[in-house]
Design an enzyme around this catalytic site. Structure first.
Site, PDB file in Angstrom:
ATOM      1  N   ASN A 183       4.907  -1.650   0.547  1.00 63.77           N
ATOM      2  CA  ASN A 183       5.175  -1.569   1.986  1.00 63.77           C
ATOM      3  C   ASN A 183       6.647  -1.203   2.108  1.00 63.77           C
ATOM      4  OD1 ASN A 183       5.646  -1.906   4.698  1.00 63.77           O
ATOM      5  ND2 ASN A 183       5.357  -4.131   4.696  1.00 63.77           N
ATOM      6  N   LYS A 222       8.348  -0.504   4.677  1.00 66.47           N
ATOM      7  CA  LYS A 222       9.018  -0.955   5.914  1.00 66.47           C
ATOM      8  C   LYS A 222       9.822   0.218   6.498  1.00 66.47           C
ATOM      9  CE  LYS A 222       8.716  -5.578   4.088  1.00 66.47           C
ATOM     10  NZ  LYS A 222       9.228  -6.939   4.001  1.00 66.47           N
ATOM     11  N   GLY A 248      11.340 -10.975   1.625  1.00 68.34           N
ATOM     12  CA  GLY A 248      12.691 -10.434   1.637  1.00 68.34           C
ATOM     13  C   GLY A 248      13.768 -11.470   1.361  1.00 68.34           C
ATOM     14  N   GLU A 264       6.615  -9.277  10.159  1.00 66.42           N
ATOM     15  CA  GLU A 264       7.744  -8.675  10.895  1.00 66.42           C
ATOM     16  C   GLU A 264       7.276  -8.127  12.233  1.00 66.42           C
ATOM     17  OE1 GLU A 264       8.966  -6.168   7.685  1.00 66.42           O
ATOM     18  OE2 GLU A 264       9.618  -7.940   6.579  1.00 66.42           O
ATOM     19  N   SER A 283       8.492 -11.239  -2.012  1.00 66.58           N
ATOM     20  CA  SER A 283       9.409 -11.214  -3.158  1.00 66.58           C
ATOM     21  C   SER A 283       8.679 -11.078  -4.497  1.00 66.58           C
ATOM     22  CB  SER A 283      10.336 -12.432  -3.156  1.00 66.58           C
ATOM     23  OG  SER A 283      11.129 -12.442  -1.972  1.00 66.58           O
ATOM     24  N   GLU A 331       1.018 -13.518   2.909  1.00 67.26           N
ATOM     25  CA  GLU A 331       2.459 -13.338   2.790  1.00 67.26           C
ATOM     26  C   GLU A 331       3.179 -14.500   3.468  1.00 67.26           C
ATOM     27  OE1 GLU A 331       3.506  -8.940   2.009  1.00 67.26           O
ATOM     28  OE2 GLU A 331       3.580  -9.285   4.158  1.00 67.26           O
ATOM     29  N   HIS A 343       1.627  -7.458   9.991  1.00 70.61           N
ATOM     30  CA  HIS A 343       2.722  -7.933   9.135  1.00 70.61           C
ATOM     31  C   HIS A 343       3.571  -8.940   9.919  1.00 70.61           C
ATOM     32  CE1 HIS A 343       6.324  -8.008   6.705  1.00 70.61           C
ATOM     33  NE2 HIS A 343       5.566  -7.566   5.702  1.00 70.61           N
TER      34      HIS A 343
HETATM   35  P1  13P Z   1       9.438  -8.276  -0.135  1.00 70.91           P
HETATM   36  O1  13P Z   1       8.636  -7.898  -1.362  1.00 70.91           O
HETATM   37  O2  13P Z   1      10.634  -7.407   0.073  1.00 70.91           O
HETATM   38  O3  13P Z   1       9.723  -9.733  -0.076  1.00 70.91           O
HETATM   39  O4  13P Z   1       8.484  -7.958   1.113  1.00 70.91           O
HETATM   40  C1  13P Z   1       7.186  -8.415   1.077  1.00 70.91           C
HETATM   41  C2  13P Z   1       6.462  -7.839   2.232  1.00 70.91           C
HETATM   42  O5  13P Z   1       6.744  -8.153   3.366  1.00 70.91           O
HETATM   43  C3  13P Z   1       5.417  -6.849   1.960  1.00 70.91           C
HETATM   44  O6  13P Z   1       4.701  -6.555   3.089  1.00 70.91           O
END
Ligand code: 13P
Length: 255
Positions: free
Chosen positions: A13, A15, A176, A100, A216, A170, A98
């Site tokens: 992903n 982002k 992140g 976010e 992560s 997640e 997601h």
């Molecule tokens: P990270 O791997 O950067 O923690 O992000 C995970 C994520 O949100 C994947 O959708």
């Protein structure tokens, strides 16, 4: 429990990262590194990168996904993208719900459900995200919340359509942050998601659904996480922006 009954899927992903030319360069670098994967490999990229990503991935085992989809077929929704638009552009997967999007863009369990239905009805594969915040975990709500989010997201999704659904657990506190869930926490969370699918569709069906872990996941911890019976792959943020790291995760999933 039988991991052999379901597909392992490693999805990146990206982002809000990479311009179209950068997307092309990264995929060109990744292609040979993941060519002998024994799992499905997906890159979910910003809308603007989709055409370049599909062109760059042509002839490889990398499938391209989007990071969101609107639930209406068309109309006055400035700035939104429909499932049919994605489908026609050659997109195969789409990330939905997601954290976010839930956190910054007002996504709710209801809109996650509507987006999931729109994606499935257009013939896309949906990667539906669920996960608890640290506060919810500390209050002891993890199981209840994961089951609720999972069932809400899948409302009116038929048993047949479920074959095109991947659920990504997640934990918000692990995204992140560099703080990864332990192998056992990931397995437990994924297990709650699978249990929710079992409650809604039956245990046999739940055994066939791919449940990813995300948060992560990286080149170092992927093997341990992916060794767990309920972890059928990963949704990878930061590490999917580095060809070598992503390919190491793909290799860990191919064992
Ligand atoms: P990270 O791997 O950067 O923690 O992000 C995970 C994520 O949100 C994947 O959708």
């Amino acid at each position: 429990m039988n991991k052999a009954t379901r597909k392992t899927v490693i999805a990146g992903n990206w982002k809000m990262n990479k311009t179209p030319s950068e997307a092309k360069a990264l995929i060109t670098e990744m292609k040979p590194l993941v060519a002998d994967a024994d799992c499905d490999v997906v890159l979910c990229v910003p809308f603007i990168d989709i055409a370049a990503a599909i062109e760059a991935a042509e002839g490889s085992n990398i499938k391209i996904g989007a990071e969101n989809v609107h639930f209406k077929a068309s109309g006055a929704y400035t700035g939104e993208i429909s499932a049919d638009m994605l489908k026609e552009a050659g997109v195969e997967y789409v990330v939905i719900g997601h954290s976010e999007r839930r956190q910054y863009f007002g996504e709710t369990d209801q809109t996650v459900n509507l987006r999931t239905l729109a994606a499935l009805n257009a013939g896309l594969k949906a990667i539906v995200c669920v996960g608890e915040t640290l506060e919810q975990r500390e209050l002891g709500y993890t199981e209840t919340l994961l089951k609720y989010q999972t069932k809400m997201a899948l409302t009116n999704v038929t048993k047949e359509q479920l074959a095109n659904v991947i659920i990504a657990y997640e934990p918000v506190w692990a995204i992140g942050t560099g703080v990864t869930a332990t192998d056992d926490q990931a397995d437990e969370g994924n297990g709650y998601v699978r249990a929710a699918v079992a409650e809604a569709y039956g245990a046999d069906v739940a055994e066939t659904v791919t449940v990813q872990y995300g948060g992560s996941m990286n080149a170092k911890n992927a093997e341990g996480l992916l060794s767990k019976v309920n972890v059928d792959g990963g949704l990878i943020g930061g590490a999917s922006l580095k060809a070598e790291d992503f390919s190491i995760i793909v290799k860990a999933a191919s064992k």
